[in-house]
Enzyme design. Sequence first.
Site, short mmCIF file in Angstrom:
data_model
loop_
_atom_site.label_atom_id
_atom_site.label_comp_id
_atom_site.label_asym_id
_atom_site.label_seq_id
_atom_site.Cartn_x
_atom_site.Cartn_y
_atom_site.Cartn_z
N SER A 61 0.82 -1.21 0.00
CA SER A 61 0.00 0.00 0.00
C SER A 61 0.85 1.26 0.00
O SER A 61 2.01 1.25 0.45
CB SER A 61 -0.91 0.02 1.23
OG SER A 61 -1.77 -1.09 1.25
N1 SAH Z 1 -0.59 -5.25 4.07
C1 SAH Z 1 0.05 -5.04 2.77
C2 SAH Z 1 -0.95 -4.80 1.68
C3 SAH Z 1 -1.06 -5.98 0.80
S1 SAH Z 1 -2.26 -5.82 -0.51
C4 SAH Z 1 1.07 -3.93 2.92
O1 SAH Z 1 1.91 -4.09 3.76
O2 SAH Z 1 1.06 -2.94 2.19
C5 SAH Z 1 -3.53 -6.87 0.08
C6 SAH Z 1 -3.19 -8.32 0.28
O3 SAH Z 1 -4.40 -8.98 0.65
C7 SAH Z 1 -2.65 -9.08 -0.92
O4 SAH Z 1 -1.41 -9.65 -0.59
C8 SAH Z 1 -3.69 -10.17 -1.17
O5 SAH Z 1 -3.14 -11.39 -1.62
C9 SAH Z 1 -4.32 -10.31 0.21
N2 SAH Z 1 -5.65 -10.89 0.25
C10 SAH Z 1 -6.68 -10.71 -0.61
N3 SAH Z 1 -7.76 -11.39 -0.21
C11 SAH Z 1 -7.42 -12.03 0.95
C12 SAH Z 1 -8.10 -12.88 1.85
N4 SAH Z 1 -9.39 -13.25 1.66
N5 SAH Z 1 -7.44 -13.34 2.93
C13 SAH Z 1 -6.13 -13.00 3.16
N6 SAH Z 1 -5.44 -12.19 2.32
C14 SAH Z 1 -6.07 -11.70 1.24
#
Ligand code: SAH
Length: 215
Positions: free
Chosen positions: A63
């Site tokens: 993000s």
């Molecule tokens: N927390 C991260 C953002 C990652 S983007 C950061 O440090 O910036 C969002 C993430 O959510 C992705 O890696 C995606 O694979 C995950 N994701 C999507 N749907 C999900 C679900 N149902 N359960 C767990 N993770 C999920």
Amino acid sequence: MIPDWAVERRRMVDTQLKRRGIRDPRVLAAMGDIPREDFVPIESRVSAYSDAPVNIGYHQTISQPYMTALMAECLELNGTERVLEIGAGSGYAAAVLGALAREVVTVEIVPELAALARSNLSRTGREANIRVIEGDGGLGYPPESPYDAISVAAAAPEVPAALMEQLRDPGYLTIPVGTLDDQQLRVIRKHAGRVQWRIATLCRFVPLRGGEGWN
Ligand code: SAH
């Protein structure tokens, strides 16, 4: 030439976070300390401190720094909490939450990203109070519930019921809710048996997958 990461990090805190109104000194200190460059792919390292999300593979992103700061600030953490994060990605936000709370459980649905988050967190010496679980975070993670705070890093059509159930009273939950293209970042507060919410900002996150999201 390799950028001076400490300089880039300080500039990010000043121009992207402070100037936009992030005030919590613990959030500013954590993001001024954690090496974000270690949580982006090597070929994107020059963009580690840019004011935007960065691709981390598997159609997912780390993000925008401001969004990570805002979500963390909205949880009003003081260091005593157990936090649940949904969507570990490469592990950066988990590292930030780990610096602000007592312990963090982060759930990631893409197995390769769960492994990446784990290795990034241990390489940066942050794994002691952070557990990465592979699974569908739309269901939360019942074995460790309830949680004092929950941070959802992927957009959902509705707030998953399991997450509301696993949120302690008192507690805060942040989650982007809306359509695939446009969402509101909701800050939900459970307190004295009541649930209230406000909109922190408009946003666009990657979609939540699994049973509570879009497939
Ligand atoms: N927390 C991260 C953002 C990652 S983007 C950061 O440090 O910036 C969002 C993430 O959510 C992705 O890696 C995606 O694979 C995950 N994701 C999507 N749907 C999900 C679900 N149902 N359960 C767990 N993770 C999920």
